[in-house]
Design a protein around this motif. Structure first.
Motif, PDB file in Angstrom:
ATOM      1  N   GLU A  90      29.358  56.082  65.508  1.00  0.00           N
ATOM      2  CA  GLU A  90      29.299  56.111  64.046  1.00  0.00           C
ATOM      3  C   GLU A  90      30.719  55.911  63.561  1.00  0.00           C
ATOM      4  O   GLU A  90      31.577  56.782  63.751  1.00  0.00           O
ATOM      5  N   SER A 100      32.791  66.307  54.994  1.00  0.00           N
ATOM      6  CA  SER A 100      33.121  67.142  56.151  1.00  0.00           C
ATOM      7  C   SER A 100      34.623  67.212  56.407  1.00  0.00           C
ATOM      8  O   SER A 100      35.112  68.176  56.999  1.00  0.00           O
ATOM      9  N   ASP A 175      34.039  57.003  51.022  1.00  0.00           N
ATOM     10  CA  ASP A 175      33.864  56.849  52.476  1.00  0.00           C
ATOM     11  C   ASP A 175      32.514  56.242  52.795  1.00  0.00           C
ATOM     12  O   ASP A 175      31.641  56.140  51.928  1.00  0.00           O
ATOM     13  N   ASP A 197      22.573  56.111  51.408  1.00  0.00           N
ATOM     14  CA  ASP A 197      22.332  57.098  52.471  1.00  0.00           C
ATOM     15  C   ASP A 197      23.544  57.224  53.386  1.00  0.00           C
ATOM     16  O   ASP A 197      23.716  58.257  54.048  1.00  0.00           O
TER      17      ASP A 197
HETATM   18  O1  C5P Z   1      29.701  64.082  56.458  1.00  0.00           O
HETATM   19  P1  C5P Z   1      30.945  63.285  56.227  1.00  0.00           P
HETATM   20  O2  C5P Z   1      31.674  63.678  54.990  1.00  0.00           O
HETATM   21  O3  C5P Z   1      31.830  63.266  57.437  1.00  0.00           O
HETATM   22  O4  C5P Z   1      30.456  61.778  56.018  1.00  0.00           O
HETATM   23  C1  C5P Z   1      31.363  60.715  55.836  1.00  0.00           C
HETATM   24  C2  C5P Z   1      30.568  59.467  55.424  1.00  0.00           C
HETATM   25  O5  C5P Z   1      29.777  59.004  56.505  1.00  0.00           O
HETATM   26  C3  C5P Z   1      29.606  59.716  54.269  1.00  0.00           C
HETATM   27  O6  C5P Z   1      29.586  58.562  53.449  1.00  0.00           O
HETATM   28  C4  C5P Z   1      28.262  59.910  54.956  1.00  0.00           C
HETATM   29  O7  C5P Z   1      27.196  59.504  54.136  1.00  0.00           O
HETATM   30  C5  C5P Z   1      28.390  59.026  56.172  1.00  0.00           C
HETATM   31  N1  C5P Z   1      27.665  59.545  57.337  1.00  0.00           N
HETATM   32  C6  C5P Z   1      26.469  58.950  57.737  1.00  0.00           C
HETATM   33  N2  C5P Z   1      25.791  59.425  58.819  1.00  0.00           N
HETATM   34  C7  C5P Z   1      26.263  60.452  59.539  1.00  0.00           C
HETATM   35  C8  C5P Z   1      27.471  61.067  59.151  1.00  0.00           C
HETATM   36  C9  C5P Z   1      28.150  60.589  58.054  1.00  0.00           C
HETATM   37  O8  C5P Z   1      26.034  57.982  57.122  1.00  0.00           O
HETATM   38  N3  C5P Z   1      25.583  60.889  60.593  1.00  0.00           N
END
Ligand code: C5P
Length: 240
Positions: A90, A100, A175, A197
């Motif tokens: 990812e 996060s 992001d 999403d």
């Molecule tokens: O959760 P976090 O703030 O680290 O996510 C960073 C970006 O990555 C966000 O735009 C979130 O929607 C995306 N993301 C995702 N799938 C995941 C983790 C994060 O699409 N499993």
């Protein structure tokens, strides 16, 4: 094109074989999950809007010379795509501190990153998508150094194309997460989706959240926000 059997079932999408061995149909479903599947719902029209938004971004990236899986939308919700062997990474890009990152590190909310931060997580439900570093990714046999470099460079190009475009449409791009795979020639190609999403989108004028954070936070108006993104990024000719 004939749609065949389901070959992959994800939390929000399904992938079907077709009569062409190099093409698949990606189905964007209305299922939505958060917190590793802890929170689940089904939001009518979500697949429709996410497929349209993803198609627009894939088209823009193709125009910028970036290879994507996208061939065409058969109809909203069903995307004819190049068949890829997906790499279980990812790839997250961060332009503005949110999510996060703020829970895990002492960044200031909304602090900007220039150059952007690239963070690579291991796509694994079993291990809870842990963050990798290059050495761990290579030691796990997920990728090699050379291809990691290609993925990071391509990701920065993707970020630039999307960020410039979104800002021109009045949307901040804090992001997003993308995934890559190998096509039949072994080239690294952008797969999966780019949608509310998988991205954060903030309305520049109102500062409204226009993405899955609404669902994560248990707020209403999720689909209205996704529709708003579509209406802000699509030209009148796209909307027909
Ligand atoms: O959760 P976090 O703030 O680290 O996510 C960073 C970006 O990555 C966000 O735009 C979130 O929607 C995306 N993301 C995702 N799938 C995941 C983790 C994060 O699409 N499993």
């Amino acid at each position: 094109i004939e749609i065949g059997t389901l070959i992959y079932q994800g939390k929000a999408k399904g992938v079907y074989e077709t009569d062409d061995p190099q093409k698949v149909v990606v189905e964007f479903r209305d299922d939505i999950t958060a917190g590793d599947g802890a929170k689940k719902d089904n939001l009518s029209e979500k697949g429709f809007w996410n497929s349209i938004i993803s198609a627009k971004f894939f088209e823009l990236l193709e125009e910028a010379g970036i290879q994507t899986q996208y061939i065409e939308l058969i109809k909203p919700g069903l995307m004819l795509s190049k068949k890829l062997e997906m790499i279980p990474l990812e790839v997250i890009t961060r332009n503005i501190a949110a999510g996060s990152l703020l829970r895990r590190y002492p960044f200031e909310a909304k602090q900007t990153f220039e150059p952007p931060i690239i963070q690579i997580d291991y796509k694994s439900d079993e291990y809870g998508d842990p963050m990798l570093n290059d050495e761990i990714a290579v030691a796990l046999g997920l990728i090699d150094e050379y291809r990691l470099k290609i993925i990071k460079e391509t990701t920065l190009r993707i970020n630039k194309v999307l960020k410039d475009f979104l800002e021109s449409k009045g949307i901040l791009f804090p992001d997003f997460k993308i995934e890559f795979g190998y096509d039949a020639d072994g080239s690294i190609v952008l797969g999966d989706e780019i949608s509310p999403d998988t991205c954060r989108f903030w309305d520049m004028e109102t500062c409204d959240t226009l993405d899955k954070d609404l669902f994560r936070q248990g707020e209403s108006g999720v689909i209205d926000a996704y529709k708003k993104v579509a209406s802000m990024i699509l030209d009148d000719e796209d909307k027909e």
